[in-house]
Design a protein around this motif. Structure first.
Motif, PDB file in Angstrom:
ATOM      1  N   SER A  99       0.827  -1.215   0.000  1.00 24.23           N
ATOM      2  CA  SER A  99       0.000   0.000   0.000  1.00 24.23           C
ATOM      3  C   SER A  99       0.859   1.263   0.000  1.00 24.23           C
ATOM      4  O   SER A  99       0.509   2.269  -0.600  1.00 24.23           O
ATOM      5  CB  SER A  99      -0.912   0.025   1.227  1.00 24.23           C
ATOM      6  N   HIS A 100       1.967   1.219   0.717  1.00 28.05           N
ATOM      7  CA  HIS A 100       2.937   2.322   0.778  1.00 28.05           C
ATOM      8  C   HIS A 100       4.180   1.774   1.477  1.00 28.05           C
ATOM      9  O   HIS A 100       4.233   0.581   1.767  1.00 28.05           O
ATOM     10  CB  HIS A 100       2.365   3.582   1.443  1.00 28.05           C
ATOM     11  N   HIS A 101       5.165   2.614   1.762  1.00 28.67           N
ATOM     12  CA  HIS A 101       6.442   2.050   2.189  1.00 28.67           C
ATOM     13  C   HIS A 101       6.594   1.876   3.701  1.00 28.67           C
ATOM     14  O   HIS A 101       7.641   1.429   4.159  1.00 28.67           O
ATOM     15  CB  HIS A 101       7.598   2.910   1.650  1.00 28.67           C
ATOM     16  N   HIS A 102       5.597   2.221   4.504  1.00 28.85           N
ATOM     17  CA  HIS A 102       5.768   2.180   5.961  1.00 28.85           C
ATOM     18  C   HIS A 102       5.809   0.739   6.482  1.00 28.85           C
ATOM     19  O   HIS A 102       4.908  -0.062   6.210  1.00 28.85           O
ATOM     20  CB  HIS A 102       4.650   2.965   6.647  1.00 28.85           C
ATOM     21  N   TYR A 103       6.841   0.466   7.301  1.00 29.80           N
ATOM     22  CA  TYR A 103       7.105  -0.906   7.738  1.00 29.80           C
ATOM     23  C   TYR A 103       5.966  -1.528   8.546  1.00 29.80           C
ATOM     24  O   TYR A 103       5.796  -2.742   8.540  1.00 29.80           O
ATOM     25  CB  TYR A 103       8.394  -0.959   8.570  1.00 29.80           C
ATOM     26  N   ASP A 104       5.220  -0.693   9.286  1.00 35.24           N
ATOM     27  CA  ASP A 104       4.158  -1.314  10.097  1.00 35.24           C
ATOM     28  C   ASP A 104       3.122  -1.999   9.211  1.00 35.24           C
ATOM     29  O   ASP A 104       2.370  -2.846   9.670  1.00 35.24           O
ATOM     30  CB  ASP A 104       3.504  -0.306  11.053  1.00 35.24           C
ATOM     31  N   HIS A 105       3.105  -1.650   7.918  1.00 32.82           N
ATOM     32  CA  HIS A 105       2.165  -2.312   6.999  1.00 32.82           C
ATOM     33  C   HIS A 105       2.823  -3.354   6.096  1.00 32.82           C
ATOM     34  O   HIS A 105       2.153  -4.295   5.679  1.00 32.82           O
ATOM     35  CB  HIS A 105       1.443  -1.265   6.140  1.00 32.82           C
ATOM     36  N   ILE A 106       4.106  -3.201   5.801  1.00 31.83           N
ATOM     37  CA  ILE A 106       4.654  -4.087   4.760  1.00 31.83           C
ATOM     38  C   ILE A 106       5.773  -5.013   5.225  1.00 31.83           C
ATOM     39  O   ILE A 106       6.228  -5.846   4.438  1.00 31.83           O
ATOM     40  CB  ILE A 106       5.129  -3.282   3.533  1.00 31.83           C
ATOM     41  N   ASN A 165       0.695  12.174  -0.264  1.00 29.73           N
ATOM     42  CA  ASN A 165      -0.341  12.386   0.771  1.00 29.73           C
ATOM     43  C   ASN A 165       0.240  11.966   2.119  1.00 29.73           C
ATOM     44  O   ASN A 165       1.128  12.631   2.626  1.00 29.73           O
ATOM     45  CB  ASN A 165      -1.640  11.656   0.408  1.00 29.73           C
ATOM     46  N   HIS A 166      -0.251  10.886   2.714  1.00 27.47           N
ATOM     47  CA  HIS A 166       0.322  10.353   3.956  1.00 27.47           C
ATOM     48  C   HIS A 166       1.767   9.908   3.721  1.00 27.47           C
ATOM     49  O   HIS A 166       2.595   9.947   4.628  1.00 27.47           O
ATOM     50  CB  HIS A 166      -0.564   9.200   4.433  1.00 27.47           C
ATOM     51  N   SER A 167       2.052   9.452   2.527  1.00 27.13           N
ATOM     52  CA  SER A 167       3.426   9.130   2.132  1.00 27.13           C
ATOM     53  C   SER A 167       3.582   9.533   0.671  1.00 27.13           C
ATOM     54  O   SER A 167       2.618   9.979   0.042  1.00 27.13           O
ATOM     55  CB  SER A 167       3.695   7.624   2.276  1.00 27.13           C
ATOM     56  N   VAL A 184      -4.665   2.896   2.604  1.00 27.30           N
ATOM     57  CA  VAL A 184      -4.099   2.739   3.945  1.00 27.30           C
ATOM     58  C   VAL A 184      -3.620   4.076   4.519  1.00 27.30           C
ATOM     59  O   VAL A 184      -2.910   4.830   3.845  1.00 27.30           O
ATOM     60  CB  VAL A 184      -2.943   1.713   3.910  1.00 27.30           C
ATOM     61  N   ASP A 185      -4.043   4.347   5.727  1.00 28.30           N
ATOM     62  CA  ASP A 185      -3.556   5.441   6.587  1.00 28.30           C
ATOM     63  C   ASP A 185      -4.020   6.860   6.205  1.00 28.30           C
ATOM     64  O   ASP A 185      -4.181   7.693   7.097  1.00 28.30           O
ATOM     65  CB  ASP A 185      -2.012   5.463   6.662  1.00 28.30           C
ATOM     66  N   THR A 186      -4.198   7.161   4.936  1.00 31.70           N
ATOM     67  CA  THR A 186      -4.477   8.561   4.579  1.00 31.70           C
ATOM     68  C   THR A 186      -5.883   8.992   4.962  1.00 31.70           C
ATOM     69  O   THR A 186      -6.106  10.158   5.290  1.00 31.70           O
ATOM     70  CB  THR A 186      -4.266   8.767   3.063  1.00 31.70           C
TER      71      THR A 186
END
Ligand SMILES: [Zn+2]
Length: 298
Positions: A99-106, A165-167, A184-186
């Motif tokens: 979904s994006h690069h943030h580790y808590d998701h990927i 946006n969020h990332s 995710v997240d935004t």
């Protein structure tokens, strides 16, 4: 009524309320650590939730399209996710889309990699992940810049990049037939944004939400469960846009009075949103971000 009578009456009312509303901790304890649920009204769209994170996966006769492994701090989280998919189908997982690069998701995708899945992400996610080399996060095999369509076993999944946006790597994943998006997240559903707000680009996020609203969809699967696990709607997206615009205007006023960081962050209040879950906990992060924007120009 005497003061003593009033006090005992109030005590009785509070005791009754305590019985009616179990403490949040007790509700948390009743909730399983993880869950896999089919999205109502669909034949093949699922949500895998692990703790406070969730990912979408789609099952087709030719294989599975999975998204975010959500295995950060959960060494067996990726395997657990794969095992949950195995309970639904024995078809191979063909793709994992970030979904994006943030580790808590990927983080946590190695089990999918070992099973032969192709990892797809936005170009900026690929660049960031390659630079940081997190040992728990699989690097994408394929990246793209604007738009890509995945077709598998009669299902189409559109991947769109609509700007920062969020990332700077967030994808809108859209199932056109099902009119479902996974974002995710935004756009948190029915709650005030929290810590994740600290590094968003506020003005570009407003533009992003407007673009999302122009797309054809009816339900949004968020990366963190909404209140009562409900999915998001366009109304939720409009509400989040209004929240951001109100927060921005309020902090702009305080910042132009020369009040950032202090005392603006203490004075910053948005009474209209007091009833939203996460108001007390999330507001300081919202205040900090808008102080950065209007007080510093960042
Ligand atoms: Zn994030």
């Amino acid at each position: 009524m005497s003061r003593i009578h009033l006090a005992s009456l109030l005590a009785g009312v509070f005791a009754a309320l305590a019985i009616l509303a179990p403490p949040a901790a007790a509700q948390q304890a009743q909730r399983p650590a993880f869950a896999t649920t089919k999205v109502a009204g669909t034949e093949n769209v699922y949500i895998f939730r692990n703790g406070g994170h969730q990912a979408m996966f789609v099952v087709t006769p030719e294989g599975v399209i999975a998204t975010d492994p959500i295995g950060y701090g959960r060494p067996t989280g990726g395997k657990l996710y794969l095992d949950e998919i195995r309970k639904v189908t024995d078809k191979p997982v063909k793709y994992v889309v970030y979904s994006h690069h943030h580790y808590d998701h990927i983080a946590g995708g190695q089990a999918f990699k070992d099973a032969g899945a192709v990892f797809i992400a936005h170009k900026n996610a690929g660049r960031r992940l390659a630079a940081l080399k997190d040992p728990h996060t699989v690097l994408p095999d394929e990246t793209f810049e604007r738009f890509r369509t995945l077709k598998l076993g009669g299902t189409t999944l559109e991947l769109s990049y609509l700007g920062v946006n969020h990332s700077d790597s967030t994808l809108v994943m859209r199932l056109p037939k099902e009119k479902i998006v996974f974002i995710v997240d935004t756009i948190p559903v029915g709650q005030v944004p929290g810590r994740g707000f600290i590094d968003i680009d506020p003005l570009k996020t407003e533009t992003f939400i407007k673009k999302v609203l122009e797309m054809d969809w009816e339900r949004m699967i968020p990366g963190h469960p909404g209140p009562g696990d409900r999915l998001g709607t366009k109304e939720d997206a409009r509400n989040m846009l209004a929240f951001m615009q109100d927060a921005s205007a309020e902090m702009q006023k305080l910042a132009r009075e020369g009040k950032c960081w202090e005392p603006a962050e203490k004075e910053f209040k948005l009474p209209k949103y007091e009833s939203w879950p996460g108001y007390e906990a999330g507001l300081p992060f919202v205040a900090r971000r808008y102080c950065g924007l209007w007080g510093r120009g960042t």
